[in-house]
Design a protein around this motif. Sequence first.
Motif, PDB file in Angstrom:
ATOM      1  N   PHE A 257       0.930  -1.052  -0.011  1.00  0.00           N
ATOM      2  CA  PHE A 257       0.013  -0.109  -0.048  1.00  0.00           C
ATOM      3  C   PHE A 257       0.817   1.212   0.035  1.00  0.00           C
ATOM      4  CE2 PHE A 257      -3.545  -2.734   1.929  1.00  0.00           C
ATOM      5  CZ  PHE A 257      -4.344  -2.890   0.820  1.00  0.00           C
ATOM      6  N   TYR A 258       1.920   1.367   0.854  1.00  0.00           N
ATOM      7  CA  TYR A 258       2.912   2.504   0.763  1.00  0.00           C
ATOM      8  C   TYR A 258       3.427   2.829  -0.464  1.00  0.00           C
ATOM      9  CZ  TYR A 258       6.374   5.610   3.085  1.00  0.00           C
ATOM     10  OH  TYR A 258       7.054   6.651   3.420  1.00  0.00           O
ATOM     11  N   THR A 259       3.778   1.735  -1.377  1.00  0.00           N
ATOM     12  CA  THR A 259       4.423   2.046  -2.591  1.00  0.00           C
ATOM     13  C   THR A 259       3.125   2.009  -3.766  1.00  0.00           C
ATOM     14  OG1 THR A 259       4.948  -0.344  -2.881  1.00  0.00           O
ATOM     15  CG2 THR A 259       6.601   0.894  -1.938  1.00  0.00           C
ATOM     16  N   ASP A 260       2.000   1.617  -3.413  1.00  0.00           N
ATOM     17  CA  ASP A 260       0.864   1.642  -4.493  1.00  0.00           C
ATOM     18  C   ASP A 260       1.301   0.609  -5.465  1.00  0.00           C
ATOM     19  OD1 ASP A 260      -1.726   2.090  -5.255  1.00  0.00           O
ATOM     20  OD2 ASP A 260      -1.095   3.752  -6.533  1.00  0.00           O
ATOM     21  N   GLY A 261       1.929  -0.555  -4.982  1.00  0.00           N
ATOM     22  CA  GLY A 261       2.413  -1.529  -5.812  1.00  0.00           C
ATOM     23  C   GLY A 261       3.576  -1.204  -7.102  1.00  0.00           C
ATOM     24  N   LYS A 262       4.082  -0.167  -6.855  1.00  0.00           N
ATOM     25  CA  LYS A 262       5.179   0.318  -7.800  1.00  0.00           C
ATOM     26  C   LYS A 262       6.558  -0.120  -7.415  1.00  0.00           C
ATOM     27  CE  LYS A 262       2.611   4.088 -10.022  1.00  0.00           C
ATOM     28  NZ  LYS A 262       1.348   3.832  -8.690  1.00  0.00           N
ATOM     29  N   SER A 263       7.056  -0.205  -8.222  1.00  0.00           N
ATOM     30  CA  SER A 263       8.508  -0.710  -7.945  1.00  0.00           C
ATOM     31  C   SER A 263       9.639   0.341  -7.647  1.00  0.00           C
ATOM     32  CB  SER A 263       9.213  -1.581  -9.246  1.00  0.00           C
ATOM     33  OG  SER A 263      10.689  -1.956  -9.193  1.00  0.00           O
ATOM     34  N   PHE A 264      10.096   0.198  -6.253  1.00  0.00           N
ATOM     35  CA  PHE A 264      10.925   1.130  -5.645  1.00  0.00           C
ATOM     36  C   PHE A 264      12.096   0.102  -5.074  1.00  0.00           C
ATOM     37  CE2 PHE A 264       7.133   3.751  -5.337  1.00  0.00           C
ATOM     38  CZ  PHE A 264       7.781   4.996  -5.625  1.00  0.00           C
ATOM     39  N   ASP A 265      13.355   0.889  -4.984  1.00  0.00           N
ATOM     40  CA  ASP A 265      14.433   0.175  -4.371  1.00  0.00           C
ATOM     41  C   ASP A 265      14.256   0.018  -2.710  1.00  0.00           C
ATOM     42  OD1 ASP A 265      16.887  -0.675  -3.389  1.00  0.00           O
ATOM     43  OD2 ASP A 265      17.958   0.734  -4.279  1.00  0.00           O
ATOM     44  N   LEU A 266      13.851  -0.983  -2.071  1.00  0.00           N
ATOM     45  CA  LEU A 266      13.348  -0.895  -0.874  1.00  0.00           C
ATOM     46  C   LEU A 266      14.729  -1.089  -0.059  1.00  0.00           C
ATOM     47  CD1 LEU A 266      10.472  -3.655  -1.103  1.00  0.00           C
ATOM     48  CD2 LEU A 266      10.184  -1.124  -1.139  1.00  0.00           C
ATOM     49  N   THR A 267      15.558  -0.930  -0.626  1.00  0.00           N
ATOM     50  CA  THR A 267      17.117  -0.835   0.430  1.00  0.00           C
ATOM     51  C   THR A 267      17.270   0.539   0.385  1.00  0.00           C
ATOM     52  OG1 THR A 267      18.512  -1.145  -1.559  1.00  0.00           O
ATOM     53  CG2 THR A 267      17.895  -3.118  -0.316  1.00  0.00           C
TER      54      THR A 267
END
Length: 345
Positions: A257-267
């Motif tokens: 939900f925080y990223t709205d399903g989009k691809s971010f570098d979670l690191t």
Amino acid sequence: MLANDYAIELHRLEQIGPVDIPHIKGVKTIIKDRLDAHTYDPEVMKHMANKPLNQPLSRNLTELRQGGAPEIIPKANYDGVVVDSLMSYEMGREVPYLKISNHRLPRENKALIYVHGGAYFGGAVSDTLIPLKYLATMYAGTIYSIDYGLAPEHPYPSAIFDCLSVVSLIAKDHSEVQISGDSAGASIALGVSQLANQLGICQIDDHVLFYPTIIHGSNHNGPLWDDKKISIAPNERKYLHSNYRTFKQLDRLMTQFYTDGKSFDLTSPIISPLHADPTNFKNLTVIVGEFDPFRLQDEALAEQVGTAGGDVTFIRYGGMGHAFFNYIGKCAVAEDSIIEANKRL
């Protein structure tokens, strides 16, 4: 808890000082265990026992938001504490926030920015208003609680930019800016602190975090989620394990939900502050419950900052799980945690 028992327990908690914990290096550690050590507080156990064990977590946003709402907590009259609803228009944003001040205390020119929790997709400034009004009875500055936009309607990094807007405004009129938050709000606060410094808005040295979640995309079979590391009475372990399983599901949903399903570098250290340069957080206080599923990652953060030379205090409350602000007026721990936070602000 009866009023007399509550007062006795609060007094007992206030007398507990630092101890050495070998596996948390460079950290002043305060362990406030229950007299009946490694057991859930009765108020927490009532809540745990009413929930089916190992029940799958709903993925419906409306149901999640309803389920995350705090219990009604007692109203109290905090004489001298005034709450004003204001708006920041800094950085081209419109961000509502509360100003909480106490005109009966001599005030220093310092500000505490507070970021409420709620798994990034829930929560509101009203959820933490009573704890913050209580803090305002002793804090020698002004508290600002930010009503940032919730995900997924306002996905990452929107909440961080909302908070930066308020920090940018408040920093103009205060010589010292401190930051605090609970749960997901504490994670947002650490992202805000890094950017405020990097963008030249202000230096935030004091960070007081209540049971923070500070990493996305972690290995749920790894050491940060291993509930076998947690000592607990054998007859209560099933509740602990079930709660950890629930929080692993919640952890995935928070990221979704925080990223709205989009691809971010979670690191990235902004979204996952456990990956940040620990020298960013010079003065750090972490407050967490013994049985909180985020406890192990909180210990990891405290040790990282402590071994990097930071001034770190780690306070662990026996018998408590996550979000124990909800027990203010019921468990003395909630009140004592606010007293401890004020000592470090």
